[in-house]
Write a protein that holds these residues in place. Structure first.
Motif, short mmCIF file in Angstrom:
data_model
loop_
_atom_site.label_atom_id
_atom_site.label_comp_id
_atom_site.label_asym_id
_atom_site.label_seq_id
_atom_site.Cartn_x
_atom_site.Cartn_y
_atom_site.Cartn_z
N ARG A 106 26.99 -79.37 -59.01
CA ARG A 106 25.77 -78.61 -58.60
C ARG A 106 24.93 -78.61 -58.95
NH1 ARG A 106 27.50 -72.77 -57.98
NH2 ARG A 106 28.55 -73.12 -56.11
N ASP A 107 24.92 -79.21 -60.49
CA ASP A 107 23.64 -79.85 -60.87
C ASP A 107 24.48 -80.64 -62.17
OD1 ASP A 107 21.39 -79.88 -62.23
OD2 ASP A 107 21.39 -78.45 -63.30
N VAL A 108 23.59 -82.16 -61.59
CA VAL A 108 23.76 -82.95 -62.41
C VAL A 108 22.45 -83.83 -63.64
CG1 VAL A 108 24.07 -85.60 -62.19
CG2 VAL A 108 25.63 -83.84 -61.13
N ARG A 109 22.41 -83.80 -64.28
CA ARG A 109 21.08 -84.20 -65.28
C ARG A 109 21.43 -85.30 -66.02
NH1 ARG A 109 17.44 -79.16 -65.78
NH2 ARG A 109 18.76 -77.74 -63.76
N ILE A 110 20.93 -86.52 -66.49
CA ILE A 110 20.25 -87.33 -66.67
C ILE A 110 19.54 -87.32 -68.19
CG2 ILE A 110 20.53 -89.56 -67.32
CD1 ILE A 110 21.59 -89.72 -63.97
N THR A 111 19.64 -87.49 -69.23
CA THR A 111 18.56 -87.39 -70.17
C THR A 111 18.76 -88.51 -71.17
OG1 THR A 111 19.88 -84.87 -70.24
CG2 THR A 111 17.59 -85.57 -71.86
N GLY A 112 17.69 -89.38 -71.78
CA GLY A 112 17.30 -90.51 -72.32
C GLY A 112 17.88 -89.60 -73.41
N LEU A 113 18.06 -90.20 -74.88
CA LEU A 113 18.14 -89.49 -76.17
C LEU A 113 16.91 -90.42 -77.17
CD1 LEU A 113 22.16 -90.34 -76.09
CD2 LEU A 113 20.63 -87.71 -75.45
N ALA A 114 16.67 -89.79 -78.19
CA ALA A 114 15.66 -90.73 -79.09
C ALA A 114 16.72 -91.96 -79.86
CB ALA A 114 15.71 -89.79 -79.91
N SER A 115 17.37 -91.59 -79.90
CA SER A 115 18.49 -92.54 -80.88
C SER A 115 18.93 -93.89 -80.02
CB SER A 115 19.29 -91.93 -81.93
OG SER A 115 20.71 -91.34 -80.75
N GLY A 116 18.74 -93.30 -78.49
CA GLY A 116 18.68 -94.52 -77.83
C GLY A 116 20.78 -94.06 -76.57
N GLY A 117 20.46 -94.80 -75.71
CA GLY A 117 21.29 -94.86 -74.77
C GLY A 117 21.13 -92.71 -73.97
N LYS A 118 21.96 -92.38 -73.56
CA LYS A 118 22.12 -90.99 -72.13
C LYS A 118 22.94 -90.48 -72.28
CE LYS A 118 23.83 -93.41 -68.70
NZ LYS A 118 23.89 -94.82 -69.46
N CYS A 119 22.62 -88.87 -72.22
CA CYS A 119 23.57 -87.82 -71.86
C CYS A 119 23.94 -87.19 -70.17
CB CYS A 119 23.01 -86.92 -72.74
SG CYS A 119 24.27 -84.88 -72.05
N ILE A 120 24.86 -87.80 -70.17
CA ILE A 120 24.56 -86.91 -68.63
C ILE A 120 25.18 -85.85 -68.41
CG2 ILE A 120 25.80 -87.85 -66.41
CD1 ILE A 120 25.12 -90.15 -66.71
N THR A 121 24.48 -84.13 -67.62
CA THR A 121 25.45 -83.43 -68.09
C THR A 121 25.73 -82.81 -66.65
OG1 THR A 121 24.33 -82.68 -69.73
CG2 THR A 121 24.93 -80.64 -68.39
N ALA A 122 26.98 -82.42 -66.73
CA ALA A 122 26.67 -81.92 -64.65
C ALA A 122 27.34 -80.48 -64.64
CB ALA A 122 27.95 -82.98 -64.47
N VAL A 123 27.25 -79.87 -63.94
CA VAL A 123 27.97 -78.69 -64.23
C VAL A 123 28.66 -78.17 -62.79
CG1 VAL A 123 27.79 -75.94 -63.48
CG2 VAL A 123 25.88 -77.46 -64.95
N VAL A 124 30.09 -78.41 -63.16
CA VAL A 124 30.66 -77.73 -61.62
C VAL A 124 30.69 -76.31 -61.18
CG1 VAL A 124 33.27 -79.12 -60.89
CG2 VAL A 124 32.43 -80.13 -62.33
N PRO A 125 31.15 -75.67 -60.00
CA PRO A 125 30.96 -74.70 -60.08
C PRO A 125 32.80 -74.34 -59.97
CG PRO A 125 30.59 -75.71 -58.21
CD PRO A 125 30.45 -76.46 -59.22
N LEU A 126 33.36 -73.14 -60.47
CA LEU A 126 34.62 -73.13 -60.48
C LEU A 126 35.02 -71.35 -59.47
CD1 LEU A 126 35.07 -71.97 -64.86
CD2 LEU A 126 36.02 -74.01 -62.88
N SER A 127 34.27 -71.87 -58.63
CA SER A 127 35.00 -71.00 -57.38
C SER A 127 34.66 -71.30 -55.84
CB SER A 127 33.54 -69.64 -57.33
OG SER A 127 32.36 -69.92 -57.44
#
Length: 127
Positions: A106-127
């Motif tokens: 439902r919600d996907v976010r990509i965040t750059g990391l200060a040390s380099g690289g990235k973090c991808i966060t995804a929320v998957v509904p449970l209903s």
């Protein structure tokens, strides 16, 4: 905490987190929703390994509205979606993971990391 750096380890971490939450709250776990969350975490960790230089961090939280998974890797490159057919009309192998993540989460976010690289966060509904 051990970083589940392989897709199977990440899936087990999500299964445990969801089962613990369902047990604590006294609610049942929707099998289809859990399967969606497992597929998303598998795709994110696989992509981090294949395209991002490996998994550098992993987090899972279960709360409203669902399962939140965060996978970090070493690459600054953003995920891309390729056409399923190449210019010669042949079906491509692979390239389906990112569209699956975007479709199931439902919600996907990509965040750059200060040390380099990235973090991808995804929320998957449970209903």
């Amino acid at each position: 905490m051990h970083c589940p750096c392989k897709p199977a380890e990440a899936r087990r971490a999500v299964e445990r987190a969801v089962a613990d939450r369902c047990r604590v709250t006294g609610t049942s776990c929707d099998r289809e929703s859990v399967a969606d969350a497992l597929l998303v975490v598998s795709e994110l960790t696989t992509n981090a390994i294949l395209h991002g230089g490996g998994v550098t961090d992993f987090r899972v939280d279960v709360e409203e509205p669902g399962v939140r998974v965060s996978v970090s890797d070493r690459s600054d490159a953003l995920p891309v979606t390729e056409e399923p057919v190449d210019p010669h009309g042949r079906w491509r192998v692979g390239g389906h993971g990112w569209p699956i993540v975007c479709r199931l989460a439902r919600d996907v976010r990509i965040t750059g990391l200060a040390s380099g690289g990235k973090c991808i966060t995804a929320v998957v509904p449970l209903s």
